[in-house]
Design an enzyme around this catalytic site. Structure first.
Site, short mmCIF file in Angstrom:
data_model
loop_
_atom_site.label_atom_id
_atom_site.label_comp_id
_atom_site.label_asym_id
_atom_site.label_seq_id
_atom_site.Cartn_x
_atom_site.Cartn_y
_atom_site.Cartn_z
N HIS A 38 0.76 -1.18 -0.09
CA HIS A 38 0.12 -0.03 0.03
C HIS A 38 0.82 1.13 -0.08
CE1 HIS A 38 -4.03 -1.81 0.96
NE2 HIS A 38 -3.23 -3.12 1.09
N ASP A 78 -6.09 5.55 2.29
CA ASP A 78 -5.89 4.00 1.55
C ASP A 78 -7.40 3.71 1.63
OD1 ASP A 78 -5.59 1.10 2.20
OD2 ASP A 78 -3.77 1.93 1.38
#
Length: 470
Positions: free
Chosen positions: A16, A112
């Site tokens: 990520h 995110d």
């Protein structure tokens, strides 16, 4: 947007963080005068500063609020997710403080996908704050993964397949579900966590997706029809370009990589690169069969084995057949590497002909960026749907197995390798053509100046966020 402030809030896992670093560089290229801050925790701030220092990006550390549900020392993946959600109170204080300290700048928050609920509702009465979500996956993988969670408990038909209410033309087999999804009843910890993120998606000002329009037209068309027509911006691929001198996480340069040195001695397009990423492992029995299949195939390979714990709770696997590594090295046919691999450079190397991968989206896009077809062995999460779209829609992947519990034989491995590397394989020729087409799409998105360019899409996103205050 000339003087605005972009706040990036990545989930603290390498798969990520890497797209967020590329996103920061993309924003910097579009708006050099914008201020960019990455949000982390007190435990990750130093690492983030090291990663983002060269990009001129600030780092702000949030402290965990233990009264909000932090588990202290998470042991399972869901524990990490729930612990991250405990940052919500601190984040909701941080953004208004940011606005008060610099009222001339609007703030555009990009979180995110696994932290969407953490930022949901931040500064709700401030028109100078926008809230968007970055899907670090592709469009198709995200659409299927999250819509499946939105449909639990899942009830199979007679063929052990599931139809998605929002996408009735798509069928997902039981073998393409993680154990968490199979067991989900709608009130378990996984279900409630994922549904909180989905609710935040639907309230976001925009979704950014780590893909390109022409790479995934079907997946990108699925997202807005599912999420109440939230604007979707395909700002990808968020990838680092291949370089002969890019530093690794361990500050090792690619010029000293034994993997690249070994590849330099191999014929063009002859090597299968094998890696299951930095967070997943296969079992001892699977390792044995994979090794036997690689040996039986007769093809060259580089197999990177990471001594890392599996995110699903497993540990480093054994199972390597006795004498296997020595035989392969002596024959000049194979290299088993227990070290960090410069994956982007390995895939871009002329000797690399195919990639046996867990189909994580970063790895998949890196392979396509190099024009390299894949053998897919998805292990978790949306990896099953990345493999599905690459096999069925793009035609760049041969699926070998599904899941961490898959029973795989050496013969099946050898057959799959032959299909992607065999000189007389019709599958190989077709996949290489389609992978080359995907490379052209990615090159245009990364380096072009047309409507499909990630720079143009990012500018469109930033302009749209700036207009929301007008």
């Amino acid at each position: 947007m000339a003087a605005d402030h972009v706040v990036l809030f990545p989930f603290m896992a390498q798969g990520h963080l890497a797209p967020f670093r590329c996103l920061a560089a993309l924003i910097r290229g579009c708006r050099p005068e914008a201020r960019i801050t990455v949000v982390g925790t007190t435990g990750t701030a130093d690492s983030l500063r090291a990663q983002f220092a060269a990009d001129g990006v600030g780092v702000h550390a949030l402290a965990f609020d233990t009264s909000a549900g932090s588990t202290g020392s998470p042991q399972k993946l869901i524990d990490f997710f729930l612990a991250a959600e405990s940052l919500r109170p601190a984040f909701h204080r941080f953004v208004p403080d940011l606005r008060r300290s610099d009222p001339g700048r609007d703030v555009h928050v990009v979180t995110d996908m696994f932290l969407a609920s953490t930022a949901d509702g931040v500064a709700p009465d401030d028109p100078g704050v926008t809230r968007s979500v970055l899907l670090t996956t592709g469009g198709y993988g995200a659409a299927l993964y999250f819509s499946l969670w939105d449909s639990v408990p899942l009830v199979p038909d007679d063929d052990e397949c599931f139809r998605l209410p929002r996408f009735p033309d798509v069928r997902v087999h039981r073998s393409q579900l993680t154990d968490h999804l199979v067991a989900a009843d709608g009130v378990d910890a996984w279900s409630t966590f994922i549904r909180r993120q989905i609710a935040a998606f639907s309230r976001a000002d925009a979704l950014l997706v780590n893909t390109a329009e022409k790479l995934e037209p079907k997946g990108l068309s699925m997202l807005p029809q599912w999420l109440n027509n939230v604007p979707v911006f395909p700002v990808g691929p968020l990838l680092r370009a291949a370089s002969s001198s890019s530093p690794s996480p361990e500050d090792t340069t690619t010029t000293t990589s034994p993997i690249l040195s070994w590849l330099d001695k191999q014929p063009p397009g002859s090597v299968l690169y094998v890696s299951f990423g930095s967070q997943y492992t296969i079992s001892a029995s699977q390792t044995t069969e994979l090794a036997m299949g690689l040996e039986k195939s007769g093809h060259r390979f580089v197999w990177v084995i990471r001594p890392a714990a599996d995110v699903n709770g497993g540990g480093p696997s054994s199972g390597m057949p006795k004498g296997f590594e020595e035989r392969m090295e002596a024959a000049g046919r194979g290299l088993v590497a227990r070290c960090w691999a410069p994956q982007v450079e390995v895939l871009a190397h002329a000797a690399t002909g195919a990639f046996l991968t867990h189909c994580g989206w970063n790895s998949a896009q890196e392979s396509l960026a190099a024009g390299v077809p894949m053998v897919g062995w998805p292990l978790s999460a949306e990896q099953f749907y990345n493999a599905k779209t690459m096999a069925e829609e793009m035609g760049v992947c041969v699926e070998l197995a599904r899941g961490a519990g898959a029973v795989v034989t050496g013969d099946e491995v050898a057959e799959a390798v032959e299909r992607v590397l065999g000189e007389t394989s019709e599958v190989r020729a077709a996949m290489r053509r389609k992978a080359a087409d995907a490379k052209e799409v990615i090159d245009a998105a990364r380096d072009g100046d047309g409507d499909e360019s990630s720079v143009v899409v990012m500018r469109g996103f930033l302009d749209a966020m700036a207009r929301r205050r007008a």
